[in-house]
Design a protein around this motif. Structure first.
Motif, mmCIF file in Angstrom:
data_model
loop_
_atom_site.group_PDB
_atom_site.id
_atom_site.type_symbol
_atom_site.label_atom_id
_atom_site.label_comp_id
_atom_site.label_asym_id
_atom_site.label_seq_id
_atom_site.Cartn_x
_atom_site.Cartn_y
_atom_site.Cartn_z
ATOM 1 N N LYS A 127 1.153 3.988 -3.099
ATOM 2 C CA LYS A 127 0.837 5.399 -2.876
ATOM 3 C C LYS A 127 2.013 6.280 -3.286
ATOM 4 C CE LYS A 127 -0.713 8.878 0.416
ATOM 5 N NZ LYS A 127 -0.273 9.892 -0.524
ATOM 6 N N MET A 128 3.214 5.896 -2.904
ATOM 7 C CA MET A 128 4.400 6.668 -3.270
ATOM 8 C C MET A 128 4.535 6.705 -4.797
ATOM 9 S SD MET A 128 8.456 6.454 -2.153
ATOM 10 C CE MET A 128 8.155 4.989 -1.281
ATOM 11 N N HIS A 129 4.296 5.583 -5.433
ATOM 12 C CA HIS A 129 4.367 5.533 -6.898
ATOM 13 C C HIS A 129 3.330 6.471 -7.511
ATOM 14 C CE1 HIS A 129 4.700 3.988 -10.957
ATOM 15 N NE2 HIS A 129 3.396 3.786 -10.957
ATOM 16 N N ALA A 130 2.110 6.418 -7.031
ATOM 17 C CA ALA A 130 1.044 7.266 -7.582
ATOM 18 C C ALA A 130 1.377 8.742 -7.392
ATOM 19 C CB ALA A 130 -0.289 6.928 -6.925
ATOM 20 N N ASP A 131 1.931 9.097 -6.242
ATOM 21 C CA ASP A 131 2.280 10.495 -5.968
ATOM 22 C C ASP A 131 3.389 10.992 -6.885
ATOM 23 O OD1 ASP A 131 0.390 10.478 -3.946
ATOM 24 O OD2 ASP A 131 1.860 10.346 -2.315
ATOM 25 N N ARG A 132 4.364 10.147 -7.180
ATOM 26 C CA ARG A 132 5.523 10.556 -7.967
ATOM 27 C C ARG A 132 5.323 10.389 -9.463
ATOM 28 N NH1 ARG A 132 10.540 8.062 -4.476
ATOM 29 N NH2 ARG A 132 10.253 9.388 -2.656
ATOM 30 N N TYR A 133 4.532 9.407 -9.858
ATOM 31 C CA TYR A 133 4.438 9.047 -11.270
ATOM 32 C C TYR A 133 3.978 10.209 -12.143
ATOM 33 C CZ TYR A 133 3.279 6.505 -15.511
ATOM 34 O OH TYR A 133 3.222 6.091 -16.812
ATOM 35 N N SER A 134 3.001 10.932 -11.689
ATOM 36 C CA SER A 134 2.463 12.016 -12.514
ATOM 37 C C SER A 134 3.360 13.259 -12.508
ATOM 38 C CB SER A 134 1.053 12.382 -12.062
ATOM 39 O OG SER A 134 1.081 12.859 -10.737
ATOM 40 N N ALA A 135 4.342 13.306 -11.631
ATOM 41 C CA ALA A 135 5.170 14.502 -11.491
ATOM 42 C C ALA A 135 6.483 14.427 -12.277
ATOM 43 C CB ALA A 135 5.483 14.734 -10.016
ATOM 44 N N VAL A 136 6.766 13.299 -12.927
ATOM 45 C CA VAL A 136 8.047 13.103 -13.585
ATOM 46 C C VAL A 136 7.830 12.803 -15.067
ATOM 47 C CG1 VAL A 136 10.095 11.617 -13.660
ATOM 48 C CG2 VAL A 136 9.092 12.201 -11.470
ATOM 49 N N ALA A 137 8.658 13.366 -15.909
ATOM 50 C CA ALA A 137 8.646 13.005 -17.327
ATOM 51 C C ALA A 137 9.305 11.634 -17.444
ATOM 52 C CB ALA A 137 9.393 14.040 -18.160
ATOM 53 N N ALA A 138 8.493 10.609 -17.610
ATOM 54 C CA ALA A 138 9.010 9.249 -17.603
ATOM 55 C C ALA A 138 8.860 8.606 -18.970
ATOM 56 C CB ALA A 138 8.278 8.418 -16.551
ATOM 57 N N TYR A 139 9.803 7.739 -19.256
ATOM 58 C CA TYR A 139 9.843 7.026 -20.523
ATOM 59 C C TYR A 139 9.931 5.529 -20.251
ATOM 60 C CZ TYR A 139 11.251 11.619 -22.216
ATOM 61 O OH TYR A 139 11.302 12.966 -22.491
ATOM 62 N N ALA A 140 9.330 4.754 -21.132
ATOM 63 C CA ALA A 140 9.591 3.316 -21.139
ATOM 64 C C ALA A 140 10.933 3.119 -21.840
ATOM 65 C CB ALA A 140 8.490 2.569 -21.881
ATOM 66 N N ILE A 141 11.673 2.135 -21.409
ATOM 67 C CA ILE A 141 12.880 1.723 -22.111
ATOM 68 C C ILE A 141 12.477 0.504 -22.932
ATOM 69 C CG2 ILE A 141 15.215 0.816 -21.917
ATOM 70 C CD1 ILE A 141 15.333 2.213 -19.125
ATOM 71 N N ALA A 180 0.833 -1.204 0.000
ATOM 72 C CA ALA A 180 0.000 0.000 0.000
ATOM 73 C C ALA A 180 0.870 1.257 0.000
ATOM 74 C CB ALA A 180 -0.947 -0.002 1.184
ATOM 75 N N PHE A 181 1.899 1.277 0.828
ATOM 76 C CA PHE A 181 2.803 2.432 0.881
ATOM 77 C C PHE A 181 3.516 2.629 -0.452
ATOM 78 C CE2 PHE A 181 7.107 4.092 1.545
ATOM 79 C CZ PHE A 181 6.814 5.325 2.106
ATOM 80 N N GLN A 182 4.037 1.548 -1.033
ATOM 81 C CA GLN A 182 4.764 1.648 -2.296
ATOM 82 C C GLN A 182 3.844 2.110 -3.429
ATOM 83 O OE1 GLN A 182 7.972 1.550 -2.795
ATOM 84 N NE2 GLN A 182 8.453 1.006 -0.689
#
Length: 156
Positions: free
Chosen positions: A52-66, A48-50
């Protein structure tokens, strides 16, 4: 002009991850596979903690699939700040680690930041052996916390 992560021919592509549930779930599962064992060395994996942390950070970073040879093998966050670029969420599935792919990706990121005349920053868990990769590429410590080393590589 914002920094982007162009493809690396002939076999790497870096499609942007979207805010879709499928992309978010992919990013979370790659993180669990690549980083989970190092989290579990110090703490229990709290799902649950992981999440939530993922959801909080995911939208804030320009992320790419490799994507390697048309297969999704990992993720990388690559963003430009005012005076530097930052790598984060750089995770490769374990079956694709230790065969030189991370080194090729790191050199590609360094080439992009050198072209833009930007320093490159990142951080990692102190007990994660990925630090040896970063130091081979000339990253140096800026500071540390109880859990993380923070590094910089000055632009060439």
């Amino acid at each position: 002009m914002p920094l982007t992560l162009p493809d690396l021919p002939p076999d790497f592509a870096f499609p942007a991850l979207t805010l879709s549930a499928a992309d978010s779930d992919f990013a979370f599962e790659v993180k669990r596979a690549a980083l989970g064992p190092y989290i579990e060395e110090k703490w229990d994996w709290d799902e649950a903690f992981q999440r939530k942390m993922h959801a909080d950070r995911y939208s804030a970073v320009a992320a790419y699939a490799i994507t390697y040879q048309d297969q999704r093998i990992g993720t990388i966050g690559f963003t430009q700040k005012d005076d530097h670029a930052r790598i984060g969420e750089f995770y490769i599935l374990p079956s694709f680690q230790n065969i030189g792919l991370g080194s090729r990706i790191m050199q590609h990121c360094i080439d992009q930041t050198n072209s833009a005349r930007l320093d490159l920053r990142l951080e990692y868990l102190k007990w994660n052996p990925v630090g040896s990769l970063y130091r081979r590429f000339g990253f140096e410590d800026t500071h540390e916390t109880d859990t993380h080393y923070h590094l910089i590589r000055k632009a060439d």
